[in-house]
Each structure stands twice: as structure tokens, then as C-alpha cells.
Write a protein that holds these residues in place. Sequence first.
Motif, PDB file in Angstrom:
ATOM      1  N   GLN A  20       0.749  -1.614   0.072  1.00  0.00           N
ATOM      2  CA  GLN A  20       0.379  -0.202  -0.122  1.00  0.00           C
ATOM      3  C   GLN A  20       0.766   1.053   0.266  1.00  0.00           C
ATOM      4  O   GLN A  20       0.790   2.275  -0.353  1.00  0.00           O
ATOM      5  N   ALA A  21       1.996   1.284   0.206  1.00  0.00           N
ATOM      6  CA  ALA A  21       2.943   2.480   1.219  1.00  0.00           C
ATOM      7  C   ALA A  21       3.707   2.398  -0.755  1.00  0.00           C
ATOM      8  O   ALA A  21       3.723   3.960  -0.696  1.00  0.00           O
ATOM      9  N   ASP A  22       3.580   1.194  -0.881  1.00  0.00           N
ATOM     10  CA  ASP A  22       4.471   1.562  -2.349  1.00  0.00           C
ATOM     11  C   ASP A  22       3.494   2.285  -3.550  1.00  0.00           C
ATOM     12  O   ASP A  22       3.779   3.107  -4.278  1.00  0.00           O
ATOM     13  N   LYS A  23       2.296   1.572  -3.311  1.00  0.00           N
ATOM     14  CA  LYS A  23       1.326   2.102  -4.298  1.00  0.00           C
ATOM     15  C   LYS A  23       1.142   4.252  -3.961  1.00  0.00           C
ATOM     16  O   LYS A  23       0.748   4.567  -4.928  1.00  0.00           O
ATOM     17  N   ARG A  24       0.686   4.422  -2.627  1.00  0.00           N
ATOM     18  CA  ARG A  24       1.583   5.451  -2.481  1.00  0.00           C
ATOM     19  C   ARG A  24       1.842   6.076  -3.527  1.00  0.00           C
ATOM     20  O   ARG A  24       1.778   7.777  -3.453  1.00  0.00           O
ATOM     21  N   GLU A  41       3.673   5.357  -5.592  1.00  0.00           N
ATOM     22  CA  GLU A  41       3.186   5.451  -6.893  1.00  0.00           C
ATOM     23  C   GLU A  41       2.981   6.863  -7.793  1.00  0.00           C
ATOM     24  O   GLU A  41       2.807   8.017  -8.720  1.00  0.00           O
ATOM     25  N   GLN A  42       1.581   7.181  -6.235  1.00  0.00           N
ATOM     26  CA  GLN A  42       0.964   7.851  -7.195  1.00  0.00           C
ATOM     27  C   GLN A  42       1.042   9.307  -6.636  1.00  0.00           C
ATOM     28  O   GLN A  42       1.096  10.775  -7.383  1.00  0.00           O
ATOM     29  N   ILE A  43       2.329   9.573  -5.650  1.00  0.00           N
ATOM     30  CA  ILE A  43       2.996  10.489  -5.639  1.00  0.00           C
ATOM     31  C   ILE A  43       3.813  11.122  -6.628  1.00  0.00           C
ATOM     32  O   ILE A  43       3.287  11.956  -7.284  1.00  0.00           O
ATOM     33  N   ASP A  44       4.363  10.139  -7.280  1.00  0.00           N
ATOM     34  CA  ASP A  44       4.855   9.995  -7.854  1.00  0.00           C
ATOM     35  C   ASP A  44       4.684  10.686  -9.729  1.00  0.00           C
ATOM     36  O   ASP A  44       5.295  11.966 -10.459  1.00  0.00           O
ATOM     37  N   LYS A  45       3.413   9.982  -9.361  1.00  0.00           N
ATOM     38  CA  LYS A  45       2.006  10.461 -10.694  1.00  0.00           C
ATOM     39  C   LYS A  45       1.972  11.993 -10.337  1.00  0.00           C
ATOM     40  O   LYS A  45       2.336  12.573 -11.327  1.00  0.00           O
ATOM     41  N   ARG A  46       1.714  12.239  -9.348  1.00  0.00           N
ATOM     42  CA  ARG A  46       1.362  13.623  -9.455  1.00  0.00           C
ATOM     43  C   ARG A  46       2.118  14.849  -9.797  1.00  0.00           C
ATOM     44  O   ARG A  46       2.042  15.666  -9.887  1.00  0.00           O
ATOM     45  N   PHE A  47       3.501  14.499  -8.605  1.00  0.00           N
ATOM     46  CA  PHE A  47       4.684  15.353  -9.273  1.00  0.00           C
ATOM     47  C   PHE A  47       4.528  15.157 -10.644  1.00  0.00           C
ATOM     48  O   PHE A  47       5.110  17.025 -10.941  1.00  0.00           O
ATOM     49  N   GLU A  48       5.027  14.385 -11.955  1.00  0.00           N
ATOM     50  CA  GLU A  48       5.511  14.396 -12.802  1.00  0.00           C
ATOM     51  C   GLU A  48       3.770  15.401 -13.647  1.00  0.00           C
ATOM     52  O   GLU A  48       4.018  16.177 -14.020  1.00  0.00           O
ATOM     53  N   GLN A  49       2.729  14.946 -13.246  1.00  0.00           N
ATOM     54  CA  GLN A  49       2.247  15.918 -13.208  1.00  0.00           C
ATOM     55  C   GLN A  49       1.977  17.578 -13.096  1.00  0.00           C
ATOM     56  O   GLN A  49       1.796  18.313 -14.156  1.00  0.00           O
TER      57      GLN A  49
END
Length: 124
Positions: free
Chosen positions: A66-70, A72-80
Motif C-alpha cells: 500500500q505504501a508503494d502504491k501511495r 507511485e501516486q505521489i510520483d504521478k502527481r509530481f510528474e503532473q
Amino acid sequence: MALAKEDIAFIKEHLGEWLVEVSLGKPPAVYEIELRERMVRVEEELKHQRELMRQGFEQVERRFEQADKRFEQIDKRFEQVERRFEQVDRRFDEMIKRNDRHFLWLIGFITTIAALIIAAGKLL
């Protein structure tokens, strides 16, 4: 005072009997059955403990997933956010180029007006 070899041998021979006597005078067969029952209970408890540990490790592993998924989501947001900043940078670059062109046109216009005023002043 040290024990003689004969004393040590005597103790080794009779130790089992003494232990049986201490266990409330039960015969060796009963004592052995009790030991086996205790061993079975200990083995069952160890099996139960292993199962609990396995379940605990599985829960920890799920939490890490779950922490890895979070992350990954944070990485996606940073990319955006990075894409948005790049868009803003492009817009600022375009604005600067546009302002530079306007500034050059303004300087040209002022120079032309000044030249016309000077020419009109000389003719008059």
C-alpha cells in the motif's frame, strides 16, 4: 571438594529414577506419556505461533505494498505538476518573446516619430 568418577557414574545411573520419584512417584511409563503429551502441546503451540507470525508478516507486506502504491501516486502527481510547470515556462517564454517584439516595435515607432518631428522642424 571434587566428585570421584565413581560418584559421577552412580549419579548418571540413578538420575532418571530420582527424577521419576520427584514427579510425585509416578511410574516411568506414566511420566513418559506425560512428557509426550507436553511435547505434543508444545509442538501445537509452536505451530500456532508460526501461523501467527506468518499472518503478521503478510500484513506487513500488504502495508508495504500500500505504501508503494501511495508513493507511485505521489510520483504521478509530481510528474503532473512538472508538466504544468513546463507549460507555464513555455507560456512565460512566449510572453517574453511577444514583449520583446512589442518593445522593438515601440522603439521603432518612437524613432520614426522623432525623425518625423525633427524633419518637420527643419522644414518649417
